[in-house]
Motif scaffolding. Structure first.
Motif, mmCIF file in Angstrom:
data_model
loop_
_atom_site.group_PDB
_atom_site.id
_atom_site.type_symbol
_atom_site.label_atom_id
_atom_site.label_comp_id
_atom_site.label_asym_id
_atom_site.label_seq_id
_atom_site.Cartn_x
_atom_site.Cartn_y
_atom_site.Cartn_z
ATOM 1 N N SER A 291 9.753 -0.014 -4.720
ATOM 2 C CA SER A 291 9.158 0.675 -5.663
ATOM 3 C C SER A 291 8.844 0.202 -6.907
ATOM 4 O O SER A 291 7.796 0.726 -7.479
ATOM 5 C CB SER A 291 9.855 1.979 -5.719
ATOM 6 N N THR A 292 9.777 -0.887 -7.471
ATOM 7 C CA THR A 292 9.247 -1.623 -8.759
ATOM 8 C C THR A 292 8.311 -2.689 -8.579
ATOM 9 O O THR A 292 7.925 -3.372 -9.615
ATOM 10 C CB THR A 292 10.708 -1.868 -9.214
ATOM 11 N N LEU A 294 5.441 -5.084 -8.765
ATOM 12 C CA LEU A 294 4.407 -5.173 -9.222
ATOM 13 C C LEU A 294 3.355 -6.406 -8.960
ATOM 14 O O LEU A 294 2.091 -6.286 -8.741
ATOM 15 C CB LEU A 294 4.307 -4.966 -10.844
ATOM 16 N N ASN A 310 4.334 -1.297 -1.056
ATOM 17 C CA ASN A 310 4.507 -0.080 -1.839
ATOM 18 C C ASN A 310 3.518 0.401 -2.564
ATOM 19 O O ASN A 310 2.682 -0.574 -2.791
ATOM 20 C CB ASN A 310 5.819 -0.161 -2.876
ATOM 21 N N SER A 311 2.878 1.650 -2.766
ATOM 22 C CA SER A 311 1.935 2.091 -3.345
ATOM 23 C C SER A 311 1.767 1.615 -5.094
ATOM 24 O O SER A 311 0.629 1.683 -5.488
ATOM 25 C CB SER A 311 1.749 3.730 -3.359
ATOM 26 N N HIS A 312 3.015 1.296 -5.632
ATOM 27 C CA HIS A 312 3.069 0.746 -6.978
ATOM 28 C C HIS A 312 2.576 -0.592 -7.186
ATOM 29 O O HIS A 312 2.100 -0.801 -8.264
ATOM 30 C CB HIS A 312 4.278 1.178 -7.608
ATOM 31 N N GLU A 314 0.443 -3.871 -7.802
ATOM 32 C CA GLU A 314 -0.968 -3.943 -8.622
ATOM 33 C C GLU A 314 -1.417 -5.369 -8.118
ATOM 34 O O GLU A 314 -2.560 -5.207 -8.330
ATOM 35 C CB GLU A 314 -0.477 -4.041 -10.077
ATOM 36 N N SER A 348 -1.793 1.796 -6.339
ATOM 37 C CA SER A 348 -1.812 1.151 -7.912
ATOM 38 C C SER A 348 -2.675 -0.292 -7.768
ATOM 39 O O SER A 348 -2.882 -1.075 -8.811
ATOM 40 C CB SER A 348 -0.684 1.029 -8.843
#
Length: 379
Positions: A291-292, A294, A310-312, A314, A348
């Motif tokens: 989750s963290t 990027l 994960n959806s987070h 980038e 994201s």
């Protein structure tokens, strides 16, 4: 009678003059030097080779600076009145570290010919906070050095000839840069009691799986960045602190990531595994569902499909793999319908790199429908 004698004399004179006029002046033959036969050139047999100059005779002489207003300023260094706590000795062709003034907090010794760091120059320099020893020829840093400078915060010793991590490192140290050395092994106690260290750079050494102990990093409770890129690792390093933010493992030979490897990481945001030997077989399905996270970089591997993430996330780098197709429905963290109906569920992902695979335009519509925040896709 007299007339006859006169006539005879005149006739003789006439004949004499004619003989003189009729004589030809013979040109002188040019004188030639006798030709000398040159002997053929015979090379001399090679004699014993001259030994190459030994260090430090093959180094340029040290560069001495102008006299300083500070009487304790070494001639090999510069002491600026604007920065009284800095000692600038970089790019001076120094072979031996000079005596360090007691007022020094910042010591710059990079780009010289230093081969060993001993304790003697630091006898009075107990307040040194920052040392830059990069790009020398250092093969040893004596542990007594750190006993003299117990408050050291930053040690930069990249681009040297170190074969091991310096021993006796102070507990105060916050950054340690040892990239581009010859380190092949890290003992289990090399970083003991170094709970303040936030950055550890071991890039471009000779570390293998056997060279990393199970507990090599266990005491690094504050570590945020670990760089082990460009080594000889075949497995993910064990015992990495779970508070890590950046993990760089590019250019190794890693082909497998354990399923639960990232399970306990609470702040991991950047993972670089470019130029390894990762394939779909070596990646468990949800290993990157962090989750963290990027920024995930998996370029120049052997992947045939896009891994789940994960959806987070980038930024995702998947260039130069073996991917032949991309299915937006499969890689979307949520269903397409859910994403279309709830803006809060839009992933994201903003940057996706897929060039160097077996893909060709156009980009599938379901990829666009899911990742609606994408502003750049390289394919």
């Amino acid at each position: 009678m007299k007339a006859g004698v006169g006539l005879f004399s005149a006739l003789a004179l006439f004949l004499l003059m004619g003989a003189v006029l009729t004589q030809r002046v013979r040109p002188k033959k040019p004188t030639r030097r006798p030709t000398t036969t040159r002997k053929p050139f015979v090379p001399r047999p090679p004699g014993p080779a001259e030994p190459e100059p030994q260090e430090p005779t093959d180094f340029p002489p040290p560069i001495l600076g102008p006299p300083s207003m500070y009487p304790d300023c070494p001639r090999e260094c510069l002491c600026s009145p604007n920065y009284p706590n800095s000692l600038n000795c970089e790019n001076r062709n120094i072979r031996v570290i000079p005596v360090i003034p007691s007022r020094t907090h910042y010591l710059y010794l990079q780009n010289n010919y230093i081969s060993e760091v001993t304790a003697e120059p630091f006898l009075n320099a107990t307040d040194v906070r920052w040392i830059n020893l990069a790009n020398n020829r250092i093969h040893q840093i004596n542990k007594q050095v750190f006993q003299k400078i117990p408050a050291l915060l930053y040690l930069y010793a990249q681009r040297n000839h170190l074969k091991e991590v310096p021993s006796g490192l102070p507990a105060s140290l916050e950054q340690l840069r040892l990239g581009r050395n010859r380190i092949s092994k890290i003992p289990s106690n090399a970083f003991s009691k170094m709970g303040n260290l936030t950055l550890l750079d071991l890039y471009h050494n000779q570390l293998s799986d056997n060279g990393l102990g199970q507990n090599s990093f266990k005491d690094l409770k504050s570590l945020m960045q670990l760089n082990l890129a460009h080594n000889a690792l075949k497995k993910m390093p064990a015992g990495v602190p779970n508070g890590l933010i950046q993990l760089f493992l590019d250019k190794n030979s890693i082909d497998d990531i354990p399923k639960q490897y990232f399970k306990d990481f609470n702040h991991l945001a950047f993972v670089r595994l470019n130029r390894n030997q990762l394939s779909d077989k070596g990646l468990p399905k949800n290993v990157f569902n962090i989750s963290t996270l990027l920024d995930l970089q998996l370029s120049h591997n052997q992947l045939a499909s896009v891994p789940h993430f994960n959806s987070h996330l980038e930024q995702l780098h998947l260039d130069h793999n073996s991917i032949e197709s991309i299915n937006g429905t499969l890689i979307c963290p949520y269903s397409i319908d859910a994403v279309m109906n709830d803006h809060n569920l839009v992933p994201s992902l903003r940057y996706l790199r897929l060039d160097g695979n077996h893909l060709s335009p156009p980009i599938p519509v379901d990829v666009i429908m899911c990742f609606r925040q994408l502003y750049s896709i390289v394919i």
